[in-house]
Design a protein around this motif. Structure first.
Motif: not given
Length: 254
Positions: A59-63, A221-223
């Motif tokens: 869920i944290c990754n999705l957010r 990490h997300y971009v």
């Protein structure tokens, strides 16, 4: 040879009662489920908590992914319409979209435990205040703005950066850095001709619910990137009076 006769002691009423109780206890199966549950409870708790931890991480990754997408989208839309069909981007506009990400990510303390970098990747032919201009469109990282308390390796941008003065005026000295593309080597980002891209990078420290029992703390990490939606002025990030404090990347605050 004489015989010895053993005479058993008489069974008393109390003895009969004890014997009956022991017999009933031997036949009793009413506590079987309770005993089985007691033996399996540690395993059930361990597996259940592991599932909760993995679900929370997912869920944290999705957010974080959605926060990056929303910020890139919002940054590609903001600006002041000057009435001539050209939109000017101001420091207050940049601050507004960064503040929006902070409020959106309050549930996971996004800016307290992370770092957001907003980059303007532009592929335009620039004219400068000294009277010179590009001979042809040039792709540049023009300016960057940041928010978030985390700093250092793994949190500050993992991609090429420009000085904090970049984009502050229309001079060639603050025009940023020429690049062929931006982002990861496997998925490079290139701005379309005569326009720009808002590129967002978020690095967030995930703190597990159960300490390091199942997984260790890690950086998420997300971009994300969006093409600028309007006819934006690429001269600079404007800051008319009353001037706003620019969210330059030398600042680290939640």
């Amino acid at each position: 040879m004489s015989q010895v006769t053993v005479i058993a002691p008489p069974v008393t009423r109390a003895g009969r009662r004890v014997g009956a109780m022991l017999a009933r206890l031997a036949r009793d199966r009413s506590g079987t489920s309770l005993l089985e549950f007691a033996f399996t409870l540690p395993l059930v708790l361990a597996v259940g908590c592991w599932g909760i931890e993995l679900s929370n991480l997912a869920i944290c990754n999705l957010r974080v992914s959605q926060y990056a997408l929303n910020l890139a989208d919002n940054a590609s839309r903001v600006g002041l319409d000057s009435g001539s069909g050209v939109t000017t981007l101001r420091e207050t506009d940049v601050n507004d979209v960064l503040q929006g990400s902070k409020l959106e990510g309050a549930a996971i303390a996004l800016t307290a435990n992370g770092r957001i970098t907003l980059t303007s990747l532009e592929n335009v032919q620039r004219s400068f205040s000294d009277g010179t201009s590009d001979a042809a469109p040039v792709q540049r990282v023009h300016w960057q703005r940041c928010t978030g308390a985390m700093s250092g390796t793994g949190y500050d941008s993992t991609y090429p950066t420009v000085p904090i003065t970049a984009g502050s005026d229309g001079t060639r000295a603050t025009a940023g850095m020429t690049v062929l593309n931006y982002g990861s080597a496997g998925t490079p980002i290139t701005a379309p001709l005569n326009t720009g891209v808002m590129f967002v990078e978020i690095n967030y420290l995930y703190k597990p619910l159960f300490g390091s029992l199942y997984i260790s703390p890690r950086t998420i990490h997300y971009v994300a990137s969006f093409i600028v939606r309007d006819n934006r002025s690429w001269v600079q990030v404007y800051n008319p009076s009353p001037a706003a404090t620019a969210s330059t990347c030398d600042k680290h605050s939640a």
